[in-house]
Write a protein that holds these residues in place. Structure first.
Motif, mmCIF file in Angstrom:
data_model
loop_
_atom_site.group_PDB
_atom_site.id
_atom_site.type_symbol
_atom_site.label_atom_id
_atom_site.label_comp_id
_atom_site.label_asym_id
_atom_site.label_seq_id
_atom_site.Cartn_x
_atom_site.Cartn_y
_atom_site.Cartn_z
ATOM 1 N N TYR A 1 0.793 -1.229 0.000
ATOM 2 C CA TYR A 1 0.000 0.000 0.000
ATOM 3 C C TYR A 1 0.821 1.274 0.000
ATOM 4 N N ILE A 2 1.981 1.280 0.617
ATOM 5 C CA ILE A 2 2.787 2.498 0.643
ATOM 6 C C ILE A 2 3.825 2.465 -0.480
ATOM 7 N N GLU A 3 4.679 1.451 -0.464
ATOM 8 C CA GLU A 3 5.737 1.388 -1.465
ATOM 9 C C GLU A 3 5.169 1.176 -2.864
ATOM 10 N N GLY A 4 4.149 0.324 -2.980
ATOM 11 C CA GLY A 4 3.553 0.084 -4.291
ATOM 12 C C GLY A 4 2.922 1.338 -4.862
ATOM 13 N N LEU A 5 2.215 2.094 -4.034
ATOM 14 C CA LEU A 5 1.612 3.340 -4.506
ATOM 15 C C LEU A 5 2.693 4.336 -4.910
ATOM 16 N N GLN A 6 3.759 4.422 -4.127
ATOM 17 C CA GLN A 6 4.853 5.322 -4.482
ATOM 18 C C GLN A 6 5.466 4.936 -5.823
ATOM 19 N N HIS A 7 5.602 3.645 -6.077
ATOM 20 C CA HIS A 7 6.118 3.195 -7.369
ATOM 21 C C HIS A 7 5.194 3.623 -8.503
ATOM 22 N N ALA A 8 3.884 3.402 -8.329
ATOM 23 C CA ALA A 8 2.936 3.776 -9.385
ATOM 24 C C ALA A 8 2.976 5.279 -9.657
#
Length: 267
Positions: free
Chosen positions: A85-92
């Protein structure tokens, strides 16, 4: 006017149901997931891993009108939630910048776990968010990432999702699941189709120029005491025995309101 274009990052169960609705409305829909063979017909595949920093090779070159972040944690622990939820969103969000894309809005699918109320209080979008567990705390941090992205963002706090393939609660009732009656423990649920329907409704509303709030709760109309739900299911399933070991372990409850979404016209 060209059809609107959305990318659903984490296009699993809810994302797939959303994609089908948008395709029926004439949208272009890109679905990002590791195994794109599981995408529905008509969804434009984007093979990618949200937990990897490298931009997927199939990331669309066309301008995106919407990014819907609809990921699910692969492990239900602190590391799994942070990665999803945090790292994945930052990647997107980084991939959007790399592609030079500025969508009209981001929809981030969050959870009612951000609310720490525990004694049957009614909760809406204006209620304090003071999560006590790691899942709610990390989800709240992810919401803050979305709102700090520099793009218009709306978070949708879904409650417990039920529907095909989500039968853990029904299985527990079959095993004689027992739940406290006093004080009542309230359950907040939404059917998978209604969850996808709410996301589609918000996208269509934004596309039509309707102002959206920063947050909506996705829940059905009637939060119910769990003991009533258990009684109803026992009758429907023909369960007569009670288990001495299967019992609820929850420490509190709340009642989530969908008045915000209903005021916008959703049902």
């Amino acid at each position: 006017m060209n059809p609107p274009r959305a990318l659903i990052a984490g296009c699993g169960d809810i994302g797939g149901r959303l994609a089908a609705r948008l395709l029926d409305e004439g949208w272009f829909v890109h679905g990002l997931r590791r195994d794109t063979r599981k995408l529905g017909a008509g969804v434009l595949p984007v093979a990618g891993d949200l937990q990897a920093a490298s931009m997927p090779a199939e990331w669309p070159a066309q301008p995106l009108d919407y990014l819907v972040y609809c990921a699910a944690a692969s492990t239900h622990d602190e590391a799994g939630y942070r990665a999803a939820y945090i790292e994945g969103l930052q990647h997107a969000l980084d991939w959007l910048k790399q592609a030079g894309q500025s969508p009209r809005r981001i929809l981030f699918v969050s959870s009612s776990s951000v609310y720490g109320q525990s004694t049957g209080e009614w909760v809406d979008e204006t209620s304090p968010v003071e999560p006590t567990g790691f899942s709610g705390q990390l989800m709240l941090q992810a919401e803050q990432v979305a709102h700090a992205s520099g793009l218009p963002a709306t978070v949708v706090r879904l409650t417990g999702i039920y529907g095909p393939g989500r039968e853990r609660f029904v299985s527990q009732v079959r095993e004689g699941y027992r739940v406290a009656r006093q004080p009542p423990l309230y359950g907040n649920r939404i059917h998978a189709d209604d969850a996808a329907g709410l996301l589609a409704f918000l996208l269509q509303a934004d596309l039509a120029g309707q102002p959206l709030q920063p947050c909506y709760i996705g829940v059905d109309d009637a939060p119910a005491p769990l003991d009533e739900v258990v009684d109803w299911l026992r009758q429907r399933l023909g369960v007569t025995r009670w288990s001495d070991t299967q019992s609820v372990r929850r420490t509190g409850s709340k009642r989530c309101s969908n008045a915000g979404a209903r005021a916008l016209g959703w049902a």
